[in-house]
Design a protein around this motif. Structure first.
Motif, PDB file in Angstrom:
ATOM      1  N   MET A 107      -9.417  -1.024  -0.536  1.00 57.93           N
ATOM      2  CA  MET A 107      -9.308  -2.005  -1.619  1.00 57.93           C
ATOM      3  C   MET A 107     -10.454  -3.013  -1.512  1.00 57.93           C
ATOM      4  O   MET A 107     -11.040  -3.410  -2.515  1.00 57.93           O
ATOM      5  CB  MET A 107      -7.954  -2.723  -1.528  1.00 57.93           C
ATOM      6  CG  MET A 107      -7.646  -3.598  -2.719  1.00 57.93           C
ATOM      7  SD  MET A 107      -7.401  -2.676  -4.248  1.00 57.93           S
ATOM      8  CE  MET A 107      -5.633  -2.590  -4.340  1.00 57.93           C
TER       9      MET A 107
ATOM     10  N   ALA B  21       1.513   4.019  -5.639  1.00 60.59           N
ATOM     11  CA  ALA B  21       0.624   2.969  -6.116  1.00 60.59           C
ATOM     12  C   ALA B  21       0.330   1.966  -5.013  1.00 60.59           C
ATOM     13  O   ALA B  21       1.029   1.899  -4.001  1.00 60.59           O
ATOM     14  CB  ALA B  21       1.259   2.264  -7.312  1.00 60.59           C
ATOM     15  N   ALA B  22      -0.734   1.212  -5.215  1.00 58.80           N
ATOM     16  CA  ALA B  22      -1.122   0.178  -4.252  1.00 58.80           C
ATOM     17  C   ALA B  22      -1.673  -1.033  -4.982  1.00 58.80           C
ATOM     18  O   ALA B  22      -2.272  -0.894  -6.041  1.00 58.80           O
ATOM     19  CB  ALA B  22      -2.171   0.728  -3.287  1.00 58.80           C
ATOM     20  N   GLY B  23      -1.471  -2.181  -4.403  1.00 57.21           N
ATOM     21  CA  GLY B  23      -2.021  -3.404  -4.983  1.00 57.21           C
ATOM     22  C   GLY B  23      -1.124  -4.591  -4.650  1.00 57.21           C
ATOM     23  O   GLY B  23       0.052  -4.417  -4.336  1.00 57.21           O
TER      24      GLY B  23
ATOM     25  N   VAL C   8      -4.189   0.587  -7.881  1.00 61.75           N
ATOM     26  CA  VAL C   8      -4.463   1.946  -7.412  1.00 61.75           C
ATOM     27  C   VAL C   8      -3.222   2.783  -7.644  1.00 61.75           C
ATOM     28  O   VAL C   8      -2.135   2.384  -7.234  1.00 61.75           O
ATOM     29  CB  VAL C   8      -4.806   1.952  -5.908  1.00 61.75           C
ATOM     30  CG1 VAL C   8      -5.003   3.370  -5.417  1.00 61.75           C
ATOM     31  CG2 VAL C   8      -6.055   1.126  -5.645  1.00 61.75           C
TER      32      VAL C   8
ATOM     33  N   MET D  48       0.837  -1.203   0.000  1.00 59.86           N
ATOM     34  CA  MET D  48       0.000   0.000   0.000  1.00 59.86           C
ATOM     35  C   MET D  48       0.874   1.256   0.000  1.00 59.86           C
ATOM     36  O   MET D  48       1.865   1.311   0.732  1.00 59.86           O
ATOM     37  CB  MET D  48      -0.892   0.015   1.252  1.00 59.86           C
ATOM     38  CG  MET D  48      -1.889  -1.127   1.313  1.00 59.86           C
ATOM     39  SD  MET D  48      -3.216  -0.889   0.138  1.00 59.86           S
ATOM     40  CE  MET D  48      -3.671  -2.592  -0.174  1.00 59.86           C
TER      41      MET D  48
END
Lengths: 282, 213
Positions: free
Chosen positions: B145, A239-241, B89, A225
């Motif tokens: 999320m 960015a996140a994922g 994201v 995250m």
């Protein structure tokens, strides 16, 4: 097999079933016990910079000139030929989405001297099937890439069977697949296979913090995250994922294999478990 | 024509269903936008054969112009999400000229941040849910999320219904008069009282036997 009174074994009259082992087979010899009693991070990767480890990033391509990536060993793309075959060829398209570059930058931040191989399976050639993905993964194994970063998954069940075969071949052939778990409650592959290292995110900030999950199918959680990553056109973004968590685990795998190149994927998984941030002394 | 398709077409009596699903998609993007406090939200349908993503519902920036617009699924963030089947994201994508590329510029609005989730139904990727420019005040969390995933699930169900309605419509459009006649017949039989309906069904079965031989 029967035992005589002297304690010696006698040879059976009949052949053993397939896949069995005679005890006088060379494969039954004692193997060196090379691990210390305690597997810790110092033993696992201290002093390693990932040198000698080939890391394939199977994704959207990589911008090798990005300062966080710092060069590629090789870049290929899987494209469909006119006669419908999937073919691997050299790729100069760079990155079509930014994502592959982001993952490559993360791996590089852990293992600056690892070799990065870009295997582009996303892009124009991807539409209409998972053939590119299967071909790209198979190619990475054949090249002997020790670590394969896979931030993709497919929900297709017919593809899953083929993926399973490739994942198992990788596992036995010495290539570690590090695969993103799905961020959504979705059954997709290959991350659910036990032969891969599956990764989802935690929301901590320490890049070296990773947790072993005693309740699989997700086996590890890593930082995923709010991470600054390399992106297109030499920029950086936040960015996140799970993809990015996966790249963190890939980097750590590269470090470990840089120091202990003989580890099999199954040993590597054990090292990851022993060095996870949530392990405590019993 | 497969019997299953015929049955689907006949059962569809609800041919107007297609229009009924648009407000549902629209409601989903509106709620998503409101919950995340975002500047815009959209649902895109993946057109596999064309290799394109088509805007199906849009709220906020672009809502008057984007529905029906197509972008390539080979490049960009939404394309990556559709192809990889994974959510993503990113913040500050405005710094990224290639994301803004023609696609985003053509939409007349260049977002600074984007949350995108694939819309999955069974083993198919149907499209992408986008939430653009949520407030920068907070770090993106795992809980968000999850929330994005919940909306994506809901959107997938709605999009799947829309696709089914479209498929039936196409089927009827290409099948000519006979399916329309059968659909009409099915609707009329459905309106009969119980006894007459049973009789009508017996009659139809006889007809099937005759036609079948």
């Amino acid at each position: 097999m029967s035992e005589t009174q002297e304690g010696k074994t006698t040879e059976p009259e009949v052949d053993l079933p397939a896949w069995s082992l005679r005890r006088d087979d060379p494969r039954a010899r004692a193997l060196p016990r090379s691990w210390p009693h305690r597997i810790d991070r110092k033993w696992a990767w201290s002093g390693s910079d990932g040198a000698g480890v080939r890391v394939a990033i199977v994704d959207s391509g990589i911008d090798g000139d990005h300062e966080l990536v710092g060069g590629l060993q090789r870049a290929v793309a899987v494209e469909k030929t006119a006669d419908g075959e999937w073919k691997v060829g050299d790729d100069d398209a760079g990155d079509l989405a930014g994502h592959g570059t982001a993952c490559a930058g993360i791996v590089r931040s852990f293992a600056p001297r690892s070799e990065l191989w870009s295997v582009r399976v996303l892009g124009a050639g991807f539409k209409g099937g998972a053939g590119a993905l299967l071909t790209g993964l198979r190619w990475a194994i054949e090249q002997g890439c020790e670590v394969v970063n896979l931030s993709l998954s497919t929900p297709k069940r017919d593809t899953a069977a083929l993926l399973h075969e490739i994942a198992d071949d990788a596992y036995f052939g010495g290539s570690v697949f590090v695969a993103s778990a799905h961020n959504l409650d979705v059954r997709s592959y290959p991350w659910r296979f036990s032969s891969v290292v599956s990764v989802a995110s935690h929301d901590g900030e320490d890049p070296y913090e990773f947790l072993y999950n005693p309740d699989p199918p997700v086996e590890f959680f890593a930082r995923g995250m709010d991470i600054e990553v390399a992106w297109l056109d030499r920029t950086r973004i936040i960015a996140a994922g799970n993809s990015f968590a996966t790249a963190h685990m890939t980097g750590i795998c590269a470090l470990i294999l840089g120091k202990h190149p003989a580890l099999t994927p199954f040993q590597l998984k054990t090292v990851l478990r022993e060095t996870a941030s949530n392990m405590r002394e019993s | 024509m497969a019997e299953e398709d015929l049955r689907a077409a006949v059962a569809a009596g609800a041919l107007a269903a297609r229009e009924g699903h648009r407000p549902l998609l629209q409601a989903i993007v509106e709620v998503a936008r409101a919950i995340f406090g975002a500047r815009a939200a959209s649902i895109m349908l993946l057109d596999h054969s064309a290799g394109e993503l088509v805007f199906q519902a849009v709220t906020g920036e672009g809502e008057d112009t984007l529905v029906g617009r197509r972008i390539s699924s080979a490049t960009g963030i939404a394309g990556w999400v559709a192809q990889s089947g994974q959510p993503l994201v990113v913040e500050d994508v405005a710094n990224d000229p290639r994301f803004a590329r023609e696609e985003a510029r053509r939409t007349g609005y260049v977002p600074k941040g984007l949350m995108a989730a694939p819309l999955l139904r069974d083993d198919r990727v149907l499209g992408v849910l986008n939430v653009l420019d949520r407030p920068e005040r907070r770090r993106f969390s795992a809980a968000e999320m999850d929330l994005l995933g919940l909306f994506a699930n809901q959107a997938s169900v709605a999009l799947d219904l829309l696709l089914q309605a479209q498929r039936i419509e196409t089927l009827l459009g290409t099948a000519g008069d006979e399916l329309e006649a059968v659909a009409e017949l099915a609707m009329r039989i459905d309106r009969l009282d119980e006894d007459r309906r049973a009789a009508a069904v017996r009659l139809l079965r006889d007809l099937v036997d005759i036609v079948g031989s």
